[in-house]
Design an enzyme around this catalytic site. Sequence first.
Site, PDB file in Angstrom:
ATOM      1  N   TRP A  72       0.880  -1.167   0.000  1.00 40.29           N
ATOM      2  CA  TRP A  72       0.000   0.000   0.000  1.00 40.29           C
ATOM      3  C   TRP A  72       0.916   1.216   0.000  1.00 40.29           C
ATOM      4  O   TRP A  72       1.562   1.512   1.003  1.00 40.29           O
ATOM      5  CB  TRP A  72      -0.924  -0.001   1.211  1.00 40.29           C
ATOM      6  CG  TRP A  72      -2.004   1.039   1.093  1.00 40.29           C
ATOM      7  CD1 TRP A  72      -2.566   1.490  -0.069  1.00 40.29           C
ATOM      8  CD2 TRP A  72      -2.634   1.766   2.147  1.00 40.29           C
ATOM      9  NE1 TRP A  72      -3.522   2.442   0.198  1.00 40.29           N
ATOM     10  CE2 TRP A  72      -3.593   2.629   1.553  1.00 40.29           C
ATOM     11  CE3 TRP A  72      -2.500   1.764   3.527  1.00 40.29           C
ATOM     12  CZ2 TRP A  72      -4.391   3.488   2.287  1.00 40.29           C
ATOM     13  CZ3 TRP A  72      -3.307   2.620   4.269  1.00 40.29           C
ATOM     14  CH2 TRP A  72      -4.242   3.470   3.657  1.00 40.29           C
ATOM     15  N   THR A  73       1.049   1.871  -1.145  1.00 42.38           N
ATOM     16  CA  THR A  73       2.070   2.903  -1.342  1.00 42.38           C
ATOM     17  C   THR A  73       1.539   4.329  -1.181  1.00 42.38           C
ATOM     18  O   THR A  73       2.278   5.284  -1.426  1.00 42.38           O
ATOM     19  CB  THR A  73       2.716   2.761  -2.740  1.00 42.38           C
ATOM     20  OG1 THR A  73       1.683   2.866  -3.730  1.00 42.38           O
ATOM     21  CG2 THR A  73       3.433   1.446  -2.890  1.00 42.38           C
ATOM     22  N   THR A 112      12.117   1.068   1.025  1.00 47.87           N
ATOM     23  CA  THR A 112      12.078   2.492   0.728  1.00 47.87           C
ATOM     24  C   THR A 112      13.053   3.312   1.568  1.00 47.87           C
ATOM     25  O   THR A 112      13.407   2.913   2.687  1.00 47.87           O
ATOM     26  CB  THR A 112      10.637   2.999   0.989  1.00 47.87           C
ATOM     27  OG1 THR A 112      10.620   4.426   1.000  1.00 47.87           O
ATOM     28  CG2 THR A 112      10.106   2.521   2.335  1.00 47.87           C
ATOM     29  N   TYR A 136       3.962   4.865   6.866  1.00 46.52           N
ATOM     30  CA  TYR A 136       4.372   4.099   5.678  1.00 46.52           C
ATOM     31  C   TYR A 136       5.786   3.529   5.888  1.00 46.52           C
ATOM     32  O   TYR A 136       6.014   2.326   5.680  1.00 46.52           O
ATOM     33  CB  TYR A 136       4.334   4.999   4.436  1.00 46.52           C
ATOM     34  CG  TYR A 136       4.939   4.374   3.197  1.00 46.52           C
ATOM     35  CD1 TYR A 136       4.299   3.324   2.545  1.00 46.52           C
ATOM     36  CD2 TYR A 136       6.156   4.832   2.690  1.00 46.52           C
ATOM     37  CE1 TYR A 136       4.863   2.744   1.407  1.00 46.52           C
ATOM     38  CE2 TYR A 136       6.715   4.261   1.559  1.00 46.52           C
ATOM     39  CZ  TYR A 136       6.073   3.215   0.918  1.00 46.52           C
ATOM     40  OH  TYR A 136       6.629   2.652  -0.197  1.00 46.52           O
TER      41      TYR A 136
HETATM   42  N1  LIG Z   1       6.628   4.516  -5.399  1.00 46.77           N
HETATM   43  C1  LIG Z   1       7.773   4.824  -4.807  1.00 46.77           C
HETATM   44  O1  LIG Z   1       8.239   5.976  -4.859  1.00 46.77           O
HETATM   45  C2  LIG Z   1       8.545   3.765  -4.049  1.00 46.77           C
HETATM   46  C3  LIG Z   1       9.789   4.101  -3.503  1.00 46.77           C
HETATM   47  C4  LIG Z   1      10.517   3.114  -2.828  1.00 46.77           C
HETATM   48  C5  LIG Z   1      10.028   1.833  -2.701  1.00 46.77           C
HETATM   49  N2  LIG Z   1       8.803   1.549  -3.231  1.00 46.77           N
HETATM   50  C6  LIG Z   1       8.311   0.184  -3.067  1.00 46.77           C
HETATM   51  O2  LIG Z   1       8.377  -0.456  -4.338  1.00 46.77           O
HETATM   52  C7  LIG Z   1       7.269  -1.346  -4.509  1.00 46.77           C
HETATM   53  C8  LIG Z   1       6.520  -0.995  -5.779  1.00 46.77           C
HETATM   54  O3  LIG Z   1       6.087   0.360  -5.690  1.00 46.77           O
HETATM   55  P1  LIG Z   1       5.094   0.970  -6.787  1.00 46.77           P
HETATM   56  O4  LIG Z   1       5.163   2.446  -6.648  1.00 46.77           O
HETATM   57  O5  LIG Z   1       5.331   0.312  -8.106  1.00 46.77           O
HETATM   58  O6  LIG Z   1       3.687   0.495  -6.179  1.00 46.77           O
HETATM   59  P2  LIG Z   1       2.236   0.585  -6.828  1.00 46.77           P
HETATM   60  O7  LIG Z   1       2.276   1.152  -8.209  1.00 46.77           O
HETATM   61  O8  LIG Z   1       1.360   1.246  -5.797  1.00 46.77           O
HETATM   62  O9  LIG Z   1       1.840  -0.940  -6.969  1.00 46.77           O
HETATM   63  C9  LIG Z   1       1.597  -1.733  -5.840  1.00 46.77           C
HETATM   64  C10 LIG Z   1       0.733  -2.889  -6.277  1.00 46.77           C
HETATM   65  O10 LIG Z   1       0.467  -3.698  -5.133  1.00 46.77           O
HETATM   66  C11 LIG Z   1      -0.919  -4.055  -5.161  1.00 46.77           C
HETATM   67  N3  LIG Z   1      -1.396  -4.325  -3.809  1.00 46.77           N
HETATM   68  C12 LIG Z   1      -1.630  -3.440  -2.811  1.00 46.77           C
HETATM   69  N4  LIG Z   1      -2.123  -4.074  -1.737  1.00 46.77           N
HETATM   70  C13 LIG Z   1      -2.198  -5.400  -2.065  1.00 46.77           C
HETATM   71  C14 LIG Z   1      -2.647  -6.550  -1.386  1.00 46.77           C
HETATM   72  N5  LIG Z   1      -3.117  -6.483  -0.121  1.00 46.77           N
HETATM   73  N6  LIG Z   1      -2.595  -7.751  -2.024  1.00 46.77           N
HETATM   74  C15 LIG Z   1      -2.123  -7.843  -3.290  1.00 46.77           C
HETATM   75  N7  LIG Z   1      -1.684  -6.771  -3.983  1.00 46.77           N
HETATM   76  C16 LIG Z   1      -1.724  -5.557  -3.384  1.00 46.77           C
HETATM   77  C17 LIG Z   1      -1.588  -2.816  -5.728  1.00 46.77           C
HETATM   78  O11 LIG Z   1      -2.875  -3.135  -6.206  1.00 46.77           O
HETATM   79  P3  LIG Z   1      -3.990  -1.969  -6.181  1.00 46.77           P
HETATM   80  O12 LIG Z   1      -3.500  -0.900  -7.101  1.00 46.77           O
HETATM   81  O13 LIG Z   1      -5.223  -2.666  -6.667  1.00 46.77           O
HETATM   82  O14 LIG Z   1      -4.066  -1.502  -4.760  1.00 46.77           O
HETATM   83  C18 LIG Z   1      -0.621  -2.428  -6.839  1.00 46.77           C
HETATM   84  O15 LIG Z   1      -0.884  -3.116  -8.046  1.00 46.77           O
HETATM   85  C19 LIG Z   1       6.441  -1.220  -3.216  1.00 46.77           C
HETATM   86  O16 LIG Z   1       6.781  -2.260  -2.352  1.00 46.77           O
HETATM   87  C20 LIG Z   1       6.850   0.115  -2.638  1.00 46.77           C
HETATM   88  O17 LIG Z   1       6.702   0.144  -1.235  1.00 46.77           O
HETATM   89  C21 LIG Z   1       8.063   2.476  -3.912  1.00 46.77           C
END
Ligand SMILES: NC(=O)c1ccc[n+]([C@@H]2O[C@H](COP(=O)([O-])OP(=O)(O)OC[C@H]3O[C@@H](n4cnc5c(N)ncnc54)[C@H](OP(=O)(O)O)[C@@H]3O)[C@@H](O)[C@H]2O)c1
Length: 293
Positions: A72-73, A112, A136
């Site tokens: 959950w981002t 993160t 978060y």
């Molecule tokens: N975005 C950033 O800046 C950032 C920076 C550092 C690290 N990260 C990490 O990198 C990873 C990918 O980030 P991202 O930005 O690509 O994330 P994202 O676009 O928000 O994608 C996350 C995916 O996880 C799914 N999801 C959420 N809750 C779930 C659940 N309970 N069961 C199954 N699937 C679930 C979401 O589905 P729904 O859309 O249907 O909710 C979405 O498809 C994450 O672990 C994040 O914490 C992100």
Amino acid sequence: MTLDEPSPQGKRKRVLVTGARGMLGADLCEVLSAEHEVRGVDVEDFDVTHVAAVGEAMAADRPDMVVHCAAWTDVDGCERDPERAFLHNGWGTWNVAQAAAGIGASFVYLSTDFVFDGEKGEAYTEFDAPNPLSVYGASKLAGEEAVRSLVPRHYVVRSAWLYGARGPSFVRTILEKSVEREEVEVVADQLGSPTYTRDLARALAEVIVGGRVVPGTYHIVNSGACSWADLAEEALRLAGRRTRVKRISAAEWDTPTRRPACSPLRSRRLELQGVPGLRDWQKALVSYLEEVG
Ligand SMILES: NC(=O)c1ccc[n+]([C@@H]2O[C@H](COP(=O)([O-])OP(=O)(O)OC[C@H]3O[C@@H](n4cnc5c(N)ncnc54)[C@H](OP(=O)(O)O)[C@@H]3O)[C@@H](O)[C@H]2O)c1
């Protein structure tokens, strides 16, 4: 993207990617599919908070490696609803890690820069102690701890400030706002490491899934550091937009979340193993703009 065939020996792996519809997960599935047998799953396949569903899916697929991108981002959402944040990012990761450990799969967990408090005053290495300021960050740290305690062969990969073609991101928001606005307000006193999801996906595929480094914790980000305002200005300049950036302080920005003031990441553990870091964030931004047209 199926795991129906038996895993061949050697380099090719059966890889299960969670959060496959997300910004990073989608790029990762595409990049990994060139060399590996990949199955991308998202909420409609199984919800990571449902322990039985996770166990069943893992037992049926029996991947060699799990890359857990699902999270959950929504950082402000997490601040408003800590219970849900820890359910998805802490407990959800616990479930996936436990199921992976049960079938002997290795595990990659995406984390993160928000696990740090930003007080160090320079880039964080993997040897620095986390101290999250936000729900978060704390929930993602809970996920890290679950992975370290449950899966013997794990990689905790911290990245930061992601933007990519497949999802909403800060860079996309700025470019969208620039269509209508002459000026956008952007925080200038928070520094970080903007990272293009394509570059991160390639590094995960080559270095982590490809087995070039030993298990453990890694920082993987585009090189260099900047503020949100610098990133906005560079994106607007490269896209040929006239919109001005009004530089404001974090205190002026309306958000429930405390973010680290200075959380660039340094890939010290890759350096120590002779693996070059990713290219500069400015070069990556050029590629992103080419990709999205
Ligand atoms: N975005 C950033 O800046 C950032 C920076 C550092 C690290 N990260 C990490 O990198 C990873 C990918 O980030 P991202 O930005 O690509 O994330 P994202 O676009 O928000 O994608 C996350 C995916 O996880 C799914 N999801 C959420 N809750 C779930 C659940 N309970 N069961 C199954 N699937 C679930 C979401 O589905 P729904 O859309 O249907 O909710 C979405 O498809 C994450 O672990 C994040 O914490 C992100």
